[in-house]
Motif scaffolding. Structure first.
Motif, PDB file in Angstrom:
ATOM      1  N   UNK A  33       3.001  -5.968  -2.275  1.00 10.95           N
ATOM      2  CA  UNK A  33       1.726  -5.728  -1.814  1.00 10.95           C
ATOM      3  C   UNK A  33       1.525  -4.860  -0.309  1.00 10.95           C
ATOM      4  N   UNK A  34       2.371  -4.763   0.296  1.00 17.84           N
ATOM      5  CA  UNK A  34       2.508  -4.153   1.605  1.00 17.84           C
ATOM      6  C   UNK A  34       2.651  -2.528   1.004  1.00 17.84           C
ATOM      7  N   UNK A  35       3.388  -2.384   0.195  1.00 12.87           N
ATOM      8  CA  UNK A  35       3.639  -0.867  -0.151  1.00 12.87           C
ATOM      9  C   UNK A  35       2.502  -0.443  -0.806  1.00 12.87           C
ATOM     10  N   UNK A  36       2.029  -1.386  -1.853  1.00  9.43           N
ATOM     11  CA  UNK A  36       0.514  -1.021  -2.655  1.00  9.43           C
ATOM     12  C   UNK A  36      -0.545  -0.586  -1.542  1.00  9.43           C
ATOM     13  N   UNK A  37      -0.606  -1.473  -0.559  1.00  4.99           N
ATOM     14  CA  UNK A  37      -1.651  -1.195   0.312  1.00  4.99           C
ATOM     15  C   UNK A  37      -1.293   0.284   1.124  1.00  4.99           C
ATOM     16  N   UNK A  38      -0.244   0.220   1.574  1.00  2.00           N
ATOM     17  CA  UNK A  38       0.289   1.700   2.247  1.00  2.00           C
ATOM     18  C   UNK A  38      -0.005   2.700   1.171  1.00  2.00           C
ATOM     19  N   UNK A  39       0.243   2.784   0.118  1.00  2.00           N
ATOM     20  CA  UNK A  39      -0.098   3.925  -0.811  1.00  2.00           C
ATOM     21  C   UNK A  39      -1.295   4.090  -0.979  1.00  2.00           C
ATOM     22  N   UNK A  40      -1.917   3.148  -1.204  1.00  2.56           N
ATOM     23  CA  UNK A  40      -3.371   3.201  -1.692  1.00  2.56           C
ATOM     24  C   UNK A  40      -4.466   3.738  -0.601  1.00  2.56           C
ATOM     25  N   UNK A  49       1.971  15.271  -2.813  1.00  2.00           N
ATOM     26  CA  UNK A  49       3.339  15.665  -2.754  1.00  2.00           C
ATOM     27  C   UNK A  49       4.356  14.611  -2.980  1.00  2.00           C
ATOM     28  N   UNK A  50       3.826  13.276  -3.363  1.00  3.31           N
ATOM     29  CA  UNK A  50       5.009  12.369  -3.638  1.00  3.31           C
ATOM     30  C   UNK A  50       5.348  12.206  -4.949  1.00  3.31           C
ATOM     31  N   UNK A  51       6.611  12.459  -5.244  1.00  8.13           N
ATOM     32  CA  UNK A  51       7.004  12.743  -6.918  1.00  8.13           C
ATOM     33  C   UNK A  51       6.574  11.799  -7.778  1.00  8.13           C
ATOM     34  N   UNK A  52       6.714  10.446  -7.418  1.00 11.50           N
ATOM     35  CA  UNK A  52       6.577   9.258  -8.243  1.00 11.50           C
ATOM     36  C   UNK A  52       5.003   8.791  -8.436  1.00 11.50           C
ATOM     37  N   UNK A  53       4.442   9.214  -7.267  1.00 10.37           N
ATOM     38  CA  UNK A  53       3.054   8.721  -7.248  1.00 10.37           C
ATOM     39  C   UNK A  53       1.975   9.962  -7.783  1.00 10.37           C
ATOM     40  N   UNK A  54       2.454  11.116  -7.695  1.00  6.57           N
ATOM     41  CA  UNK A  54       1.560  12.244  -7.911  1.00  6.57           C
ATOM     42  C   UNK A  54       0.792  12.199  -9.266  1.00  6.57           C
ATOM     43  N   UNK A  55       1.616  11.785 -10.359  1.00  2.00           N
ATOM     44  CA  UNK A  55       0.790  11.807 -11.669  1.00  2.00           C
ATOM     45  C   UNK A  55      -0.137  10.573 -11.694  1.00  2.00           C
ATOM     46  N   UNK A  56       0.129   9.580 -11.110  1.00  2.00           N
ATOM     47  CA  UNK A  56      -0.652   8.246 -11.421  1.00  2.00           C
ATOM     48  C   UNK A  56      -1.707   8.599 -10.304  1.00  2.00           C
ATOM     49  N   UNK A  57      -1.518   9.070  -9.175  1.00  2.00           N
ATOM     50  CA  UNK A  57      -2.908   9.369  -8.358  1.00  2.00           C
ATOM     51  C   UNK A  57      -3.852  10.418  -8.986  1.00  2.00           C
TER      52      UNK A  57
END
Length: 157
Positions: A33-40, A49-57
């Protein structure tokens, strides 16, 4: 020794292993939950520029802005918006999308500047949207330009 003291001294009573697994699962849920809120809540410039999140974003951005353009097109077709209003809202949405997706300040660029930038693929759409927005006798079909704008957003690299 009294029985209560004997039980205390001899160690804890055995608990089921399910309690350990339940505690670990709850801990992982809270961390997630905390990681999700931080990324969101991270700015788009960092998410690009974040490798794993770039395509989802990028996928989420495309869906969100395409849905907004589709909504504007539907409101135009229902008669709720004039061609000028629909053109303005779609132009604003497309400019915001391009800024979020690329970091280029498309909100402040003229069509000529867009043509000579990395956003050149969007220049014909902006020209049509400007024509619909500012020309009262424009031959531009706003429903078609709404579909074209939505397709441009969905297919943006």
């Amino acid at each position: 020794m009294p029985d209560d003291l004997l039980r205390f001294v001899s160690g804890p009573t055995p608990y089921s292993a399910w309690w350990l697994w339940l505690g670990a699962a709850l801990l992982l849920i809270v961390i997630g939950w905390y990681v999700g809120v931080f990324v969101w809540t991270m700015p788009s410039s960092r998410l690009r520029h974040l490798r794993g999140i770039r395509s989802v974003h990028a996928r989420m951005l495309r869906r969100r802005f395409a849905r907004t353009v589709g909504s504007v097109g539907a409101r135009y077709r229902s008669g709720e918006l004039s061609a000028s209003e629909a053109g303005a809202q779609m132009s604003r949405t497309l400019r915001s999308f391009l800024h979020q997706a690329t970091g280029t300040p498309a909100q402040y660029m003229h069509v000529d500047d867009i043509e000579s930038s990395e956003l050149a693929a969007a220049a014909p759409t902006f020209s049509a949207l400007n024509d619909a927005q500012f020309n009262t006798v424009s031959p531009v079909d706003v429903s078609e330009i709404a579909s074209a704008t939505e397709e441009l957003i969905l297919s943006w690299p």
